[in-house]
Design an enzyme around this catalytic site. Structure first.
Site, short mmCIF file in Angstrom:
data_model
loop_
_atom_site.label_atom_id
_atom_site.label_comp_id
_atom_site.label_asym_id
_atom_site.label_seq_id
_atom_site.Cartn_x
_atom_site.Cartn_y
_atom_site.Cartn_z
N CYS A 116 0.82 -1.22 0.00
CA CYS A 116 0.00 0.00 0.00
C CYS A 116 0.85 1.27 0.00
O CYS A 116 0.34 2.35 -0.29
CB CYS A 116 -0.95 0.00 1.19
SG CYS A 116 -2.06 -1.40 1.13
N HIS A 256 -3.55 7.01 2.75
CA HIS A 256 -3.93 5.73 2.16
C HIS A 256 -5.35 5.37 2.63
O HIS A 256 -5.70 5.58 3.79
CB HIS A 256 -2.92 4.66 2.61
CG HIS A 256 -3.30 3.28 2.21
ND1 HIS A 256 -3.63 2.95 0.92
CD2 HIS A 256 -3.40 2.13 2.94
CE1 HIS A 256 -3.91 1.66 0.87
NE2 HIS A 256 -3.78 1.14 2.06
N ASN A 286 -10.11 -0.22 -0.65
CA ASN A 286 -8.64 -0.15 -0.60
C ASN A 286 -8.08 -0.73 -1.91
O ASN A 286 -8.14 -1.95 -2.12
CB ASN A 286 -8.16 -0.95 0.62
CG ASN A 286 -6.65 -0.90 0.78
OD1 ASN A 286 -5.92 -0.43 -0.10
ND2 ASN A 286 -6.17 -1.40 1.90
#
Ligand code: UT7
Length: 329
Positions: A116, A256, A286
């Site tokens: 990520c 994020h 996500n």
């Protein structure tokens, strides 16, 4: 000689058409819309369903749009980095496939795997090439087709992740805009909490690894949650302090998009108001390396030249970091 900065001069995103709603997930696993919204903030996510399509195809769409919008020719691109944990193949790199599909011939290109945090790691790396003067038009892609490694029988992961991609163009400038500072971190102990067990050299694919579902994402959510909050708030606070940034003189925090509760906790701990925090987790979930450029893409029309922005991420590895930039257009 004036210092050369690496400035983002364009951003473009791409998400697949198919929308996987919380309602549809209710028919797949033992979950419900209320739990997903309140525990994660996700309302829907995009899934790349077209047979024969993969991460590179999302990258192609984003980069094609980016080059059109910035008036950049294929031949001018001299470097392309793709951050991804879902490459089309173990090798060659997805960056190579994107360049081939688009007809980019003058670039050297490679992938970065920092989960990520991949987009931040790639952006910082690319900025060094631009700042050194060696490269003039560098494309940074964050792309993940998470649906290719998600177990749609595991309610703790399938509700969070989605597919998506974003790309930015980095160019040199002598104006004091663009990437100003970055702080990137890694801690391999985190691999125990978030990983894909099989398919690498430690556990190559066998019938047993497939049967044991070891090619899917494994996540122990709670320790990852805690580490994400402390990791991101720590680097954001440090980058703010060492650049004399405050909640007043900063325009945006771009975190994020893993969980709205993580985003809210980071904003609280960094003493930064949620009104200036970019959030689009409700639409895409996500998307791993895709979240940060997708946020910039969604908020592009709200950004002004000179805006102080901090991007921050946390993910598998563990990897985490923060990048401070001044918006360049
Ligand atoms: O992007 C890379 C980094 N990743 C992250 O930052 C993710 C970090 N972790 C998280 O976001 C959260 O830990 C999750 C969203 C993954 C899970 O949320 P949580 O609040 O930590 O839930 P939990 O795992 O502690 O589970 C709480 C309860 C459990 O039930 P019991 O044991 O209390 O009866 C779970 O079985 O919620 C249950 N549960 C669910 N219930 C309905 C877990 N998943 C679901 C679900 N629907 N999808």
């Amino acid at each position: 000689m004036a210092k050369t900065f690496a400035a983002i001069t364009g951003v473009q995103g791409y998400v697949p058409d198919y929308i996987l709603t919380n309602k549809e997930l209710e028919t797949m696993v033992d979950t419900n819309d209320e739990w997903i919204r309140s525990r994660t903030g996700v309302e829907e996510r995009r899934i790349l369903k077209e047979p024969g399509k993969a991460t590179s195809d999302m990258g192609v769409e984003a980069v094609k749009g980016l080059l059109e919008k910035t008036g950049t020719t294929l031949d001018e691109v001299d470097m392309l980095i793709c951050a991804t944990v879902t490459p089309d193949f173990p090798f060659p790199d997805t960056a190579n496939v994107i360049c081939d599909k688009l007809g980019i011939k003058n670039a050297f290109c490679y992938d970065i795997n920092a989960a990520c945090s991949g987009f931040l790691f790639a952006l910082t790396t690319a900025a060094k090439f631009v700042e050194s003067g060696s490269h003039k038009k560098v494309v940074v892609v964050g792309a993940d087709m998470m649906s290719s490694i998600i177990d749609y029988e595991d309610r703790s992961t399938c509700i969070i992740f989605g597919d998506g991609c974003g790309a930015v163009l980095l160019e040199p400038t002598e104006e004091a805009v663009g990437i100003q500072d970055s702080m990137l971190r890694s801690d391999g102990m985190g691999r125990h909490y978030l990983h894909q067990k099989a398919g690498g050299s430690l556990h190559p694919a066998t019938q047993e690894t497939v049967a044991a579902k070891e090619h899917y994402v494994f996540q122990n959510g709670r320790p990852v949650f805690k580490a994400a909050v402390s990791g991101m708030s720590d680097v954001v606070t440090q980058v703010m302090e060492r650049n004399a940034l405050t909640a007043e003189n900063m325009a945006w925090l771009v975190p994020h998009q893993a969980n709205i509760r993580i985003i809210e906790a980071v904003s609280r701990m960094a003493d930064f108001p949620m009104e200036k925090v970019m959030v689009n987790i409700q639409k895409y979930g996500n998307t791993t390396a895709g979240t940060l450029p997708l946020c910039l893409w969604d908020y592009e029309d709200k950004l002004k030249k000179g805006d102080n922005i901090i991007l921050t991420a946390f993910g598998g590895g563990f990897t985490w970091g923060a990048v401070y930039l001044k918006w360049a257009y």
